[in-house]
Structure formats: structure tokens, C-alpha cells
Design a protein around this motif. Structure first.
Motif, PDB file in Angstrom:
ATOM      1  N   LYS A  14      51.523  40.314  31.192  1.00 30.22           N
ATOM      2  CA  LYS A  14      51.555  40.644  32.533  1.00 30.22           C
ATOM      3  C   LYS A  14      51.196  39.676  33.202  1.00 30.22           C
ATOM      4  CE  LYS A  14      49.313  45.294  31.757  1.00 30.22           C
ATOM      5  NZ  LYS A  14      51.031  46.077  32.423  1.00 30.22           N
ATOM      6  N   GLN A  15      51.923  39.639  34.784  1.00 31.71           N
ATOM      7  CA  GLN A  15      52.298  38.060  35.449  1.00 31.71           C
ATOM      8  C   GLN A  15      50.691  39.250  36.371  1.00 31.71           C
ATOM      9  OE1 GLN A  15      55.354  36.427  36.277  1.00 31.71           O
ATOM     10  NE2 GLN A  15      55.508  37.098  38.540  1.00 31.71           N
ATOM     11  N   ILE A  16      49.593  38.471  36.805  1.00 31.67           N
ATOM     12  CA  ILE A  16      48.596  38.530  37.813  1.00 31.67           C
ATOM     13  C   ILE A  16      48.290  37.271  39.070  1.00 31.67           C
ATOM     14  CG2 ILE A  16      46.118  39.467  37.999  1.00 31.67           C
ATOM     15  CD1 ILE A  16      46.366  40.740  35.140  1.00 31.67           C
ATOM     16  N   VAL A  17      48.514  37.948  39.982  1.00 39.39           N
ATOM     17  CA  VAL A  17      48.425  37.255  41.206  1.00 39.39           C
ATOM     18  C   VAL A  17      46.814  37.503  41.915  1.00 39.39           C
ATOM     19  CG1 VAL A  17      49.479  36.560  43.734  1.00 39.39           C
ATOM     20  CG2 VAL A  17      50.880  36.991  41.872  1.00 39.39           C
ATOM     21  N   SER A  18      46.328  36.168  41.823  1.00 40.73           N
ATOM     22  CA  SER A  18      45.038  36.493  42.390  1.00 40.73           C
ATOM     23  C   SER A  18      44.826  36.201  43.535  1.00 40.73           C
ATOM     24  CB  SER A  18      43.951  36.006  41.131  1.00 40.73           C
ATOM     25  OG  SER A  18      44.247  36.805  39.796  1.00 40.73           O
ATOM     26  N   GLY A  19      43.688  35.972  44.715  1.00 42.92           N
ATOM     27  CA  GLY A  19      43.931  35.109  45.984  1.00 42.92           C
ATOM     28  C   GLY A  19      42.295  34.491  45.415  1.00 42.92           C
ATOM     29  N   ILE A  20      42.398  33.544  44.401  1.00 40.60           N
ATOM     30  CA  ILE A  20      41.205  32.698  44.126  1.00 40.60           C
ATOM     31  C   ILE A  20      41.453  31.178  44.327  1.00 40.60           C
ATOM     32  CG2 ILE A  20      40.025  34.547  42.408  1.00 40.60           C
ATOM     33  CD1 ILE A  20      41.648  33.128  40.392  1.00 40.60           C
ATOM     34  N   LYS A  21      42.340  30.706  44.043  1.00 36.16           N
ATOM     35  CA  LYS A  21      42.567  29.631  44.493  1.00 36.16           C
ATOM     36  C   LYS A  21      41.793  28.054  45.543  1.00 36.16           C
ATOM     37  CE  LYS A  21      46.603  27.628  46.836  1.00 36.16           C
ATOM     38  NZ  LYS A  21      47.816  27.457  47.155  1.00 36.16           N
ATOM     39  N   LYS A  22      41.222  29.032  45.786  1.00 38.24           N
ATOM     40  CA  LYS A  22      40.088  28.270  46.466  1.00 38.24           C
ATOM     41  C   LYS A  22      39.071  28.013  45.492  1.00 38.24           C
ATOM     42  CE  LYS A  22      36.390  28.484  49.956  1.00 38.24           C
ATOM     43  NZ  LYS A  22      35.878  29.209  51.578  1.00 38.24           N
ATOM     44  N   HIS A  23      38.705  28.826  44.737  1.00 41.80           N
ATOM     45  CA  HIS A  23      37.556  28.765  43.287  1.00 41.80           C
ATOM     46  C   HIS A  23      38.321  28.192  42.108  1.00 41.80           C
ATOM     47  CE1 HIS A  23      35.071  31.384  46.653  1.00 41.80           C
ATOM     48  NE2 HIS A  23      37.038  31.970  46.513  1.00 41.80           N
ATOM     49  N   TYR A  24      39.741  27.562  41.699  1.00 40.16           N
ATOM     50  CA  TYR A  24      39.321  27.989  40.639  1.00 40.16           C
ATOM     51  C   TYR A  24      41.212  26.517  40.686  1.00 40.16           C
ATOM     52  CZ  TYR A  24      36.548  30.926  38.573  1.00 40.16           C
ATOM     53  OH  TYR A  24      35.083  31.548  37.565  1.00 40.16           O
ATOM     54  N   SER A  25      41.426  26.017  40.354  1.00 42.59           N
ATOM     55  CA  SER A  25      42.747  25.312  39.791  1.00 42.59           C
ATOM     56  C   SER A  25      43.995  26.259  39.225  1.00 42.59           C
ATOM     57  CB  SER A  25      42.203  23.761  39.566  1.00 42.59           C
ATOM     58  OG  SER A  25      42.033  23.404  38.557  1.00 42.59           O
ATOM     59  N   ALA A  26      45.052  25.803  39.113  1.00 44.23           N
ATOM     60  CA  ALA A  26      45.656  26.624  37.943  1.00 44.23           C
ATOM     61  C   ALA A  26      45.361  25.718  36.909  1.00 44.23           C
ATOM     62  CB  ALA A  26      47.472  26.292  38.510  1.00 44.23           C
ATOM     63  N   GLU A  27      44.794  24.732  36.611  1.00 44.42           N
ATOM     64  CA  GLU A  27      44.881  24.337  35.345  1.00 44.42           C
ATOM     65  C   GLU A  27      43.327  24.391  34.711  1.00 44.42           C
ATOM     66  OE1 GLU A  27      45.012  22.554  37.706  1.00 44.42           O
ATOM     67  OE2 GLU A  27      47.087  21.113  38.346  1.00 44.42           O
ATOM     68  N   GLU A  28      42.464  24.358  35.327  1.00 48.61           N
ATOM     69  CA  GLU A  28      41.051  25.618  35.204  1.00 48.61           C
ATOM     70  C   GLU A  28      40.719  27.087  34.894  1.00 48.61           C
ATOM     71  OE1 GLU A  28      37.471  24.432  37.740  1.00 48.61           O
ATOM     72  OE2 GLU A  28      39.047  24.746  39.418  1.00 48.61           O
ATOM     73  N   MET A  29      42.394  28.053  35.190  1.00 47.86           N
ATOM     74  CA  MET A  29      43.135  28.838  34.497  1.00 47.86           C
ATOM     75  C   MET A  29      43.318  28.967  33.160  1.00 47.86           C
ATOM     76  SD  MET A  29      41.670  30.911  37.339  1.00 47.86           S
ATOM     77  CE  MET A  29      42.721  32.758  36.714  1.00 47.86           C
ATOM     78  N   VAL A  30      44.072  28.233  32.907  1.00 52.65           N
ATOM     79  CA  VAL A  30      44.415  28.179  31.207  1.00 52.65           C
ATOM     80  C   VAL A  30      43.521  28.476  30.706  1.00 52.65           C
ATOM     81  CG1 VAL A  30      46.234  27.600  30.248  1.00 52.65           C
ATOM     82  CG2 VAL A  30      46.493  27.038  32.398  1.00 52.65           C
ATOM     83  N   GLY A  31      43.757  28.940  29.524  1.00 60.56           N
ATOM     84  CA  GLY A  31      42.643  29.591  28.263  1.00 60.56           C
ATOM     85  C   GLY A  31      41.864  29.897  28.307  1.00 60.56           C
ATOM     86  N   LYS A  32      40.797  31.296  29.651  1.00 60.09           N
ATOM     87  CA  LYS A  32      40.234  31.402  29.781  1.00 60.09           C
ATOM     88  C   LYS A  32      40.583  32.877  29.805  1.00 60.09           C
ATOM     89  CE  LYS A  32      38.215  29.644  34.138  1.00 60.09           C
ATOM     90  NZ  LYS A  32      36.909  28.764  33.305  1.00 60.09           N
ATOM     91  N   LYS A  33      39.217  33.337  28.742  1.00 61.34           N
ATOM     92  CA  LYS A  33      39.109  35.011  28.182  1.00 61.34           C
ATOM     93  C   LYS A  33      38.462  35.880  29.770  1.00 61.34           C
ATOM     94  CE  LYS A  33      40.860  34.543  24.333  1.00 61.34           C
ATOM     95  NZ  LYS A  33      39.866  35.730  23.365  1.00 61.34           N
ATOM     96  N   VAL A  34      38.953  36.245  29.734  1.00 60.58           N
ATOM     97  CA  VAL A  34      39.005  36.717  31.188  1.00 60.58           C
ATOM     98  C   VAL A  34      38.874  38.369  31.457  1.00 60.58           C
ATOM     99  CG1 VAL A  34      39.650  35.557  33.133  1.00 60.58           C
ATOM    100  CG2 VAL A  34      41.384  37.275  32.268  1.00 60.58           C
ATOM    101  N   MET A  35      38.321  39.526  32.152  1.00 60.08           N
ATOM    102  CA  MET A  35      38.602  40.588  32.398  1.00 60.08           C
ATOM    103  C   MET A  35      39.827  41.065  33.722  1.00 60.08           C
ATOM    104  SD  MET A  35      34.525  41.769  32.239  1.00 60.08           S
ATOM    105  CE  MET A  35      33.586  40.806  30.961  1.00 60.08           C
ATOM    106  N   VAL A  36      40.965  42.113  32.841  1.00 61.21           N
ATOM    107  CA  VAL A  36      41.629  42.725  33.489  1.00 61.21           C
ATOM    108  C   VAL A  36      41.983  44.344  33.828  1.00 61.21           C
ATOM    109  CG1 VAL A  36      44.447  42.428  34.016  1.00 61.21           C
ATOM    110  CG2 VAL A  36      42.585  40.888  32.596  1.00 61.21           C
ATOM    111  N   LEU A  37      41.607  44.437  34.795  1.00 60.60           N
ATOM    112  CA  LEU A  37      42.419  46.257  35.295  1.00 60.60           C
ATOM    113  C   LEU A  37      43.991  46.015  34.854  1.00 60.60           C
ATOM    114  CD1 LEU A  37      41.777  48.652  36.272  1.00 60.60           C
ATOM    115  CD2 LEU A  37      41.844  47.892  38.476  1.00 60.60           C
TER     116      LEU A  37
END
Length: 540
Positions: A474-497
Motif C-alpha cells: 500500500k502507498q501511504i502518505v504521512s505528514g512526518i518529514k519533520k521527524h523522519y527522513s525518507a532514508e530512515e523510514m525504509v526497513g521499519k516495521k510500523v503499525m498501519v490503519l
């Protein structure tokens, strides 16, 4: 000029009409948002207040051509490749019903003015996509160049999978409105992902194309990125995988094959062999026939794979031939034949067969690895092999490579382990109305794994993540660029609605929501499973 003429033509024939773009407007960002796109009632990009506003705009009647496009796709199953992309476009966009597309704006001045209404600027994608035809001489007044008449329709649009919607929905509909033929095929190719998920300078694992070439050579890099990019699924790249392919496929399967064939030809026949046609036993005849069959069949197999855009499979077919040549050496054992003078003609036949098969493979390799192809053919010569074979690919030690990579990109140690734990604080938030268990049961929460992430263009706040949830992405857009870089996001296990109704944020489709915690200062932290859980695991 052509964009203006196209816009006017579509307007005159009723495909473009003037209306209003209405929603919540952010003045600093010059962007409209729907209520559902706002974050806490504020702009999802900059976090500022938005106010109701209307902007005059021109719209293209997408719905007018939707049925025609659906029928075309059904009648031309080869039009969108791979099939998964076709299904995505049909099920997510066309069949639910197309919204009319805004094709002009008045809130900025950069771009191409609508010549009959200059306060309007032609807006993507109408101006961008038409470059494909105006660039080769299309004129909507009927004065197109011979170059256009010769080259349109295109046999293939080769594009990244993230922009396939614009090329398989908007673009075909624009062409239908202009009464032009559609491209014969659109292929949305997959991505090449970082091996361990995160690519970051602090980890010292950034992959730069020029550095890969410095380590492995151009052809080795070409081989890897083409071979490791499957037809439909994303590929993976890492320094370790590059070394593995270099050693196994290039140095061993190919390089060693060429080297020992040339060496044996020089050692036993002074570099010159001819076809003696000697195969006395049934076993010898069988192995010769099998090698020749594979050699003759490989060009057909490569052509067939390339016709289907299966580039990785085409390269694999060539290396199947090289592996068959290696097996042929093991089967015929030239070193054993050389010990028996009576077997000299058989030995010459074996080496001749090897050289011809390797030549055939090298010629096929030219499109993928041109320098290597040229080197092999030059060494095998025309009637005489080179006296000293050149090492095509040297084996590498993965530890030595990683040591050099570390020297190029040393790890940046954290200045502090993570700061000391902040004083424990308690945050009270306004209570929402109670819900029933049935209300909660309507929401579907699952563990997702972020396999790719990029910044949303022209957005100060949004990241766009590709989240693997079970077998689905799924493609998910989130307003979190201030807190995470795109590089940091890759590989994370997250909780999704997971079952949140899809919505567009800054024009990008979002198909779910990532769960975060927020402190009193507005800092966000992604919610992650406390233990390692598989992507798709239900959160209950």
C-alpha cells in the motif's frame, strides 16, 4: 505554442471547461486541500491554518472517455504491463469512476499561459505529457512533421511504476481526445531497493553509481542492475550482493570459462583450432549435439524474453549458455584427451565447439555488457585466439571491499546514545466520545514493513511510503518529514490503519495511515511492534 494550441483545441471541442477548484486553501503553500486531507484542521504540508476558498480553473472531462479507455484496455491486454499494474489502474481508478482533472491554475505565474485566458496557467499533466508528441513534431492543426508521422505511435513507453497512472489513464485519454493513436504498450518497471532497508550516510552504506563502477567496472554494474531487477517485483542491491554476483556469475561462470578455453587452445594447438567434426562414441555425439542445440536456441530465447520486456530473464538465458559451456568442459575433460595422441582430433573438435558457443554468447551479451562482449570476441579472435587471455573479472574479497567502503563512508557515531531518558511526563488530551467494541472492530490494524519511501515533491511535510502488508503493498502518505527522513523510514516495521478510505494528499494517493505518538511539543514517533512481527500481522 503547441501546448497552447492543444489546450484551445480541447476547449473548443468541449473536453475542457471552466469551473472552480474549491477546498481549504493554504496561502503560504498555494495549495488546496479537502477537509479529510487536513491534519488537525491545518495544512498537511506546513501546519498553518487553512481557510475555505475557491479558485477558478479549467477542468478536463476525464469521465467522458473513461468507458472508451476501459474497453481499450480490455481489448488490448498487452497495453499495460505487467498485468499487476493493469489491474491496479482498473480496480483503483478506472472502475470506481474518474474525477475530472484540473488542468489550469491561477495562483502562480510559472508555466505556459492559456493564450485565450492569460490569467490561467496550463497545469500538469496536460503540458508535461504532450512533450512526447510535440517533441517529435506534432501539430494539432494538421501540419505535423515527417518525424512525427514516422515515429508515432510509440512502440513502448518505459516508465517507473510510481507514475504509471499518469501514463495509462491521463495520457491515453488526452490522445483519444486529440484523435491520435495510443502508444502500443506502457511498461511500469519496478524499483531497485537498498539491501538492508535503510540507506544513510551515518551507516556508511550509501550506494553511489560512480563508486560502484570504481569498484566493479561499468559492465559489472550494468549486469547487476539489469539482472537483479525482475520483470514485476522490486530488486535489491547491496555491496555484498554485488561482490557475490561479481565472483559467482562474472568471475567464475564467464571469466573463468573464457580464460581456460583460451589457455587450453594455446597450450594444445598454438592458439588455432578447426572443426575436425570428430565424435566417435554415442556419448560424445550426445554432448556435442546438446551444446550446439543450446547455442542455437539461446538467441531465440533471448529474443522472446526481450519481446516480453523480461530483461533479467534474457540475461539469464545467455548465462545458461555459458554454464552449459562450463558443463561441456567437465563432460569432455580436454586435459584427459590431451594425454592421448589418438584423441587429438577429438580434443580439437571440443575446443572448436567451445569457442564457437562462447562467441555466440558474447555476441548476445553485447546489448547488456558491450565492453565485455568486445573483449571476449577480441580474445577469441577470428581463427586464432589471443596468446595471453585478459582477466575479464577478478574475484573480490567481500571483507576487503567492505573495509574500503567503510573508509569512503565512515560510520558517524551518535553524539549521544539517544540523550538521557527525558523526565517522565504525563500528557492529558481532550477525551473523545466513547465507542463500542463494534465501532473498534470496524478498524483494521496490521503490521506493515516500509520497503521504499520518498519525499512528496513541493511538500514541506509529507513522505510517501510503500508499505508491505502481507502480500500487498500500500502507498501511504504521512505528514512526518519533520521527524523522519525518507532514508530512515525504509526497513521499519510500523503499525498501519489499513482500511482507511483512500485520499489524496498534495495530489498523491494515500491508502492508509501510519500510527504515531505525539508529545506535548508536537514531536512524533512511529508506533512499532515491541517484538519482531511479520508484515501483515494483525494488531488486535
Amino acid at each position: 505554442k503547441q501546448v497552447q494550441k492543444i489546450f484551445k483545441k480541447l476547449y473548443d471541442q468541449g473536453d475542457i471547461y471552466k469551473g472552480y477548484y474549491e477546498g481549504m486553501y493554504c496561502t503560504p503553500c498555494e495549495s488546496f486541500w479537502t477537509e479529510s486531507q487536513l491534519v488537525g484542521g491545518k495544512c498537511p504540508d506546513c501546519g498553518r491554518e487553512c481557510k475555505p476558498a475557491k479558485e477558478e480553473a479549467y477542468f478536463f472531462k476525464m469521465s467522458k472517455y473513461a468507458d472508451r479507455l476501459i474497453n481499450y484496455i480490455n481489448e488490448h491486454p498487452e497495453f499495460i504491463q505487467p498485468v499487476s499494474r493493469k489491474n491496479e489502474m482498473m480496480n483503483n481508478f478506472l472502475l470506481p469512476g474518474l474525477q475530472d482533472l484540473c488542468v489550469s491554475r491561477t495562483s502562480f505565474k510559472w508555466g505556459i499561459p492559456v493564450d485565450f485566458d492569460p490569467k490561467h496557467i496550463v497545469y500538469v499533466w496536460l503540458d508535461a505529457l504532450t512533450n512526447y508528441i510535440t517533441g517529435i513534431g506534432y501539430d494539432c492543426d494538421g501540419n505535423s512533421t515527417e518525424l512525427f508521422n514516422k515515429n508515432w505511435p510509440a512502440d513502448l513507453h518505459l516508465i517507473g511504476k510510481d507514475i504509471i497512472r499518469f501514463h495509462t489513464i491521463y495520457w491515453p485519454i488526452f490522445l483519444m481526445a486529440l484523435d491520435l493513436p495510443l502508444p502500443k504498450q506502457v511498461f511500469g518497471h519496478p524499483w531497485l531497493l537498498q539491501g538492508d532497508g535503510k540507506m544513510s550516510k551515518s551507516k556508511g552504506n550509501v550506494l553511489y553509481a560512480d563508486e560502484l563502477v570504481d569498484f566493479f567496472g561499468v559492465d559489472a554494474v550494468r549486469y547487476f542492475v539489469l539482472h537483479e531487477m525482475p520483470f514485476e517485483n522490486d530488486g535489491v542491491i547491496s555491496w555484498e550482493l554485488m561482490v557475490e554476483r561479481m565472483n559467482s556469475d562474472l568471475a567464475n561462470t564467464l571469466g573463468n570459462l573464457v580464460n581456460r578455453t583460451i589457455s587450453m587452445t594455446n597450450k594444445y594447438f598454438g592458439g588455432v583450432v578447426t572443426d575436425k567434426g570428430v565424435a566417435e562414441t554415442e556419448e560424445e555425439k550426445a554432448v556435442d549435439a546438446d551444446l550446439k542445440a543450446v547455442t542455437e536456441d539461446t538467441p531465440k530465447r533471448v529474443d522472446a524474453k526481450m519481446d516480453e520486456l523480461r530483461v533479467a530473464d534474457a540475461i539469464t538465458e545467455i548465462f545458461v549458455l555459458f554454464k552449459r559451456c562450463n558443463k561441456y568442459i567437465d563432460e569432455t575433460m580436454p586435459w584427459a584427451l590431451a594425454k592421448d595422441e589418438a584423441k587429438k582430433d577429438r580434443l580439437e573438435t571440443v575446443l572448436y565447439n567451445l569457442i564457437e558457443s562462447i562467441k555466440a554468447g558474447a555476441k548476445l551479451l553485447e546489448s547488456f555488457m558491450p565492453e565485455t562482449s568486445e573483449k571476449i570476441l577480441a580474445q577469441l579472435g577470428d581463427g586464432k585466439v589471443t596468446e595471453k587471455p585478459e582477466i575479464l573479472f577478478a574475484r573480490l574479497d567481500v571483507n576487503e571491499v567492505m573495509k574500503k567502503v567503510e573508509e569512503l563512508h565512515p560510520h558517524v557515531e551518535e553524539k549521544e546514545e539517544a540523550k538521557e531518558e527525558a523526565d517522565e511526563e504525563v500528557i492529558d488530551i481532550e477525551a473523545k466520545p466513547e465507542i463500542t467494541f463494534d465501532d473498534f472492530g470496524k478498524m483494521q490494524f496490521q503490521v506493515g514493513e516500509i520497503i521504499a519511501c520518498e519525499e512528496v515533491k513541493k511538500s514541506k511535510k509529507l513522505l510517501c511510503s510503500q508499505v508491505k502488508i502481507g502480500s500487498e503493498v500500500k502507498q501511504i502518505v504521512s505528514g512526518i518529514k519533520k521527524h523522519y527522513s525518507a532514508e530512515e523510514m525504509v526497513g521499519k516495521k510500523v503499525m498501519v490503519l489499513v482500511n482507511l478510505k483512500p485520499a489524496k494528499l498534495a495530489g498523491v494517493l494515500s491508502e492508509g495511515m501510519l500510527l504515531c505518538a505525539e508529545d506535548a511539543e508536537g514531536n512524533l514517533a512511529l508506533m512499532t511492534p515491541e517484538k519482531n512481527m511479520p508484515a501483515g500481522a494483525e494488531i488486535c
